[in-house]
Each structure stands twice: as structure tokens, then as C-alpha cells.
Design a protein around this motif. Sequence first.
Motif, mmCIF file in Angstrom:
data_model
loop_
_atom_site.group_PDB
_atom_site.id
_atom_site.type_symbol
_atom_site.label_atom_id
_atom_site.label_comp_id
_atom_site.label_asym_id
_atom_site.label_seq_id
_atom_site.Cartn_x
_atom_site.Cartn_y
_atom_site.Cartn_z
ATOM 1 N N ASN A 365 38.922 36.830 47.559
ATOM 2 C CA ASN A 365 37.538 36.404 47.757
ATOM 3 C C ASN A 365 36.537 37.501 47.459
ATOM 4 N N SER A 366 36.895 38.748 47.751
ATOM 5 C CA SER A 366 35.950 39.848 47.526
ATOM 6 C C SER A 366 36.493 40.887 46.548
ATOM 7 N N ALA A 367 37.520 40.517 45.770
ATOM 8 C CA ALA A 367 38.163 41.476 44.874
ATOM 9 C C ALA A 367 37.510 41.515 43.498
ATOM 10 N N ALA A 368 37.324 42.726 42.975
ATOM 11 C CA ALA A 368 36.918 42.909 41.586
ATOM 12 C C ALA A 368 38.171 42.866 40.711
ATOM 13 N N PHE A 369 37.972 42.833 39.397
ATOM 14 C CA PHE A 369 39.109 42.661 38.485
ATOM 15 C C PHE A 369 40.223 43.685 38.709
ATOM 16 N N PRO A 370 39.927 44.981 38.792
ATOM 17 C CA PRO A 370 41.024 45.939 39.014
ATOM 18 C C PRO A 370 41.762 45.698 40.327
ATOM 19 N N GLN A 371 41.034 45.222 41.338
ATOM 20 C CA GLN A 371 41.677 44.949 42.626
ATOM 21 C C GLN A 371 42.607 43.743 42.532
ATOM 22 N N ILE A 372 42.253 42.754 41.701
ATOM 23 C CA ILE A 372 43.126 41.589 41.526
ATOM 24 C C ILE A 372 44.453 42.030 40.915
ATOM 25 N N GLU A 373 44.381 42.947 39.954
ATOM 26 C CA GLU A 373 45.610 43.500 39.382
ATOM 27 C C GLU A 373 46.448 44.182 40.454
ATOM 28 N N GLN A 374 45.775 44.939 41.313
ATOM 29 C CA GLN A 374 46.483 45.628 42.387
ATOM 30 C C GLN A 374 47.128 44.640 43.357
ATOM 31 N N ILE A 375 46.419 43.554 43.668
ATOM 32 C CA ILE A 375 46.946 42.577 44.623
ATOM 33 C C ILE A 375 48.227 41.953 44.085
ATOM 34 N N GLU A 376 48.225 41.570 42.798
ATOM 35 C CA GLU A 376 49.446 41.005 42.231
ATOM 36 C C GLU A 376 50.584 42.020 42.265
ATOM 37 N N GLU A 377 50.289 43.243 41.829
ATOM 38 C CA GLU A 377 51.320 44.278 41.801
ATOM 39 C C GLU A 377 51.851 44.557 43.212
ATOM 40 N N LEU A 391 58.161 36.109 48.696
ATOM 41 C CA LEU A 391 56.737 36.406 48.559
ATOM 42 C C LEU A 391 56.218 36.154 47.150
ATOM 43 N N GLY A 392 57.059 35.545 46.319
ATOM 44 C CA GLY A 392 56.634 35.267 44.953
ATOM 45 C C GLY A 392 55.410 34.365 44.899
ATOM 46 N N ALA A 393 55.292 33.416 45.829
ATOM 47 C CA ALA A 393 54.142 32.503 45.822
ATOM 48 C C ALA A 393 52.838 33.265 46.016
ATOM 49 N N ALA A 394 52.869 34.304 46.847
ATOM 50 C CA ALA A 394 51.667 35.112 47.064
ATOM 51 C C ALA A 394 51.295 35.870 45.793
ATOM 52 N N ALA A 395 52.306 36.436 45.146
ATOM 53 C CA ALA A 395 52.047 37.168 43.901
ATOM 54 C C ALA A 395 51.576 36.223 42.799
ATOM 55 N N ASP A 396 52.159 35.021 42.734
ATOM 56 C CA ASP A 396 51.779 34.062 41.693
ATOM 57 C C ASP A 396 50.317 33.636 41.830
ATOM 58 N N LEU A 397 49.858 33.468 43.057
ATOM 59 C CA LEU A 397 48.459 33.103 43.257
ATOM 60 C C LEU A 397 47.536 34.187 42.718
ATOM 61 N N ALA A 398 47.874 35.448 42.990
ATOM 62 C CA ALA A 398 47.069 36.555 42.470
ATOM 63 C C ALA A 398 47.134 36.590 40.950
ATOM 64 N N ASN A 399 48.301 36.274 40.393
ATOM 65 C CA ASN A 399 48.457 36.277 38.941
ATOM 66 C C ASN A 399 47.587 35.210 38.288
ATOM 67 N N ARG A 400 47.528 34.028 38.889
ATOM 68 C CA ARG A 400 46.686 32.969 38.310
ATOM 69 C C ARG A 400 45.209 33.365 38.342
ATOM 70 N N GLU A 401 44.801 34.024 39.426
ATOM 71 C CA GLU A 401 43.416 34.488 39.498
ATOM 72 C C GLU A 401 43.161 35.562 38.438
ATOM 73 N N LEU A 402 44.135 36.418 38.226
ATOM 74 C CA LEU A 402 44.017 37.468 37.209
ATOM 75 C C LEU A 402 43.895 36.867 35.813
ATOM 76 N N GLU A 403 44.719 35.870 35.517
ATOM 77 C CA GLU A 403 44.649 35.222 34.208
ATOM 78 C C GLU A 403 43.308 34.521 34.009
ATOM 79 N N ALA A 404 42.796 33.902 35.073
ATOM 80 C CA ALA A 404 41.489 33.247 34.976
ATOM 81 C C ALA A 404 40.399 34.261 34.678
ATOM 82 N N GLU A 405 40.468 35.408 35.322
ATOM 83 C CA GLU A 405 39.481 36.467 35.072
ATOM 84 C C GLU A 405 39.605 36.983 33.650
#
Length: 413
Positions: A365-377, A391-405
Motif C-alpha cells: 500500500n505504501s511501497a515505492a517500486f524498489p520496495q516492491i522488489e524487496q518485498i517479493e525477494e 509462503l509462495g502466495a505472499a511472494a506471488d502477490l508482490a510479484n504481480r504488483e511488481l509486474e503491474a508497476e
Amino acid sequence: MSGSTGNYTVEDARENLDVLRAVPEKVVEAVEDSNGSDVLEFLIREQGLDRHHEGDQGVGLIRQAVLKSPHASQTLKRTVITRGDDTPESILVPDEVERNARTALRTGKPVVLYGPTGTGKTTFAKQLALEHCVGYSLHTATPSWTAKDIIGGIGPKLTGSTGIRSLGYQTELGAVSEGVKRARDFEIPYAVILDEITRADISQIFGPLYTAIENRNQTLIETDDGETIELDERVSIICTMNMSDRTVNELDNAITRRFAMVELDEYEDDDRRTLFEGWIDDYLGDIPLLDNAELLELFEADFEGINHGSEQASRGPIMRFGPMHYRDVAIFLHEALQDESLYMDEPEEAVGQAFRTFIVPRLLNSAAFPQIEQIEEHYRALNKSFETFELGAAADLANRELEAEQRQMGSYQ
């Protein structure tokens, strides 16, 4: 029933109990005509007639009568004005924070509780209000807020009968002026909680309030009945402010000069671990489907990686993030693991889905692009470290947000 003011006794109440249970107006009369506090205690605390007629929330005519009664104790007034309030009694914030906030309120200054999301600011604000005052009102800020929402102003009013309506205007009280009115009318100390004030333009909504803080004789607003509303020493103003992506230095100097700023930031390691252990024990202690000790270590590793960085992800901290979010994870697992139609047969998957539902969206919700990368990693690394949980579902959600960005930036491959 006695018709003489001040002559209504407990014996009268017992004799007329069937009528009192059937007719709310008779309860109002009994409260107004009571000859002492024992009558009110019988009607409200023992018989619960306010709750019987008015439900668990709101301040109806019965509760208003109690609040105005000279026989009602402050404790009884608190009982009726906070019916239905589910604020936990146990204060979880660090001791230093609690002492600073309590001291600041005693100085008469408005208080701002600020810090990252998930540090328990709103809950603590309600606990402060209940400790320092008899009652409180909670108002959550929005981007559309103006000074009218705080102080009040003129609003439209339709008058006339059906079919023949005319538009007029009336004075509408704001959050603070309404709090002053309640403190006056009921002769009680009262708190006004303004939640998430960073959602609004602080300098715009607080402009007139700043003037009133400097000059307590300044009239905030005048009602249609000619009553002037000024700040009252019985009214405490408590604000909460999410500082996940801001610092106090970025605030308007006007608020930091007039308000007491109390920070809720990181909890001591032992205090935070105690919180995690308590939630896991409370919600999962009697559900033998998970390794609760390992779940505790997952909570710790996740919190540490978000706030301070982790060796697993080989990166620094992602953002400031409070521990209160993990209570929602524990509650989710409590419900998910007791129903075969949910995750009773897949407890490991339930953990990942709990993080996907309550932790990752709040980070994004408050992450900038570099932070989204960090969240997935970060969650890919946790998924490898904690093989017991999915925990793959948590990582996948971050990945989809990263791809959208990335698509939005035109760099998606």
C-alpha cells in the motif's frame, strides 16, 4: 410511580419493573425523578434498562438522562456512554510511550500519536481516552476534510411538509465543537479522537483550531440557539498519524508547536516477542495443526526483515512496519484451521494465505517500486528458509504488483 422530582426510589423501580421494561419513556422519568445514585445503579447497572431499550451503541434518551443526572457517578456515566465499546483493557505499547502520552494529556495539550502502520496507535488512543475521560468520539480523516469537519459550519436543511419543501441553512457542529458540547451538556471530561489525520490537509483542517489553542476564549462556532462554543479544559484532543513514509520534519511547523508529539515506533525485542507469543497462544494454543514455535520464529523473521533487513534476502530494511498486523494473521489462522471447508487440511497453505491477506497488501500500500522488489525477494527468501510453511502466495502477490508497476513504466518484458 412517583411524579415528584427527587422522590423516585429503588422500591418504586422494583415495583414498576415490568412497566420500565416495556416503556422507555418511563425509564427516562425514573432517572430524572430518582432520589439517589442507588436508583440509577439499579436501573442501569443491575437491570441494564438502557441496553434493553437502546441497544449496545448510541446515546439515546435514557442514556442522556443518566449523563445529565446529578446522582450519576462518573463511573456510571462512563458505562452508559461507552456501551458496546470493545477497546481492550490491556495496554500493549511500550511503557515510555504510555507515560509520555498520559503526561502530555495532563498538560492540556492536544496529543498526536505518530508512527508506522501497525504500532497500535488507534487502539492506544481509545485506551488513553477511556483512562483520561468519561467518554470519547472517534472520527477518521478523509482527503475531503475541511475545517468544517473539525470546527463546524453552515449546512443545508430542508424544511416544510411532504411535497412543499424549502431549502434553509443551519449550523452543523464539527468533531471538536461537538465534543465540547457533550462535555458541557453532560458535565464530563470528554475526548475527541481524530484518526489518520495525514489523510487530510493538516494545515487546512486545523487552521481555526490553531487559533483557538493559542486563545482559549476564541469562539469556535455559535449554534443556532446562540450558544458559543470555545475550547473547554474538559475536552482532550487525541490524534493519530501514520508516518510510514514521512517524518516529523515534513509536518507543518504549526502542529508541532501546538501539539504534543508522542512517537509509537519499534517495540523492544522482548516486548514484541511477548506480543507474538501471546497472540499465538490465545488463538492457536488449542489447535495442534501448526508448529507454533516455528510460527513464532516466522513472525520474528518477517518483522526483522521488513524493518531491519535480513541475511536471507541480502538487502537492507524495506520500511517501518509495526507488530500489530500479526495479530490479524493469528486470528485468520484460528478461523481457517477449524473448518474442513477452509484450510483445516492444509495448515501450511493457510499460513501463506494469511500473510497474503493481511501483511503483504499493507506493505504494498505504501511501497515505492524498489520496495516492491524487496518485498517479493523477502518472501521468496522466507519461503526457502521456512519450508514448513507455503509462503509462495505472499511472494506471488508482490510479484504481480511488481509486474503491474513495470508495465506502467513501460519496461515489462
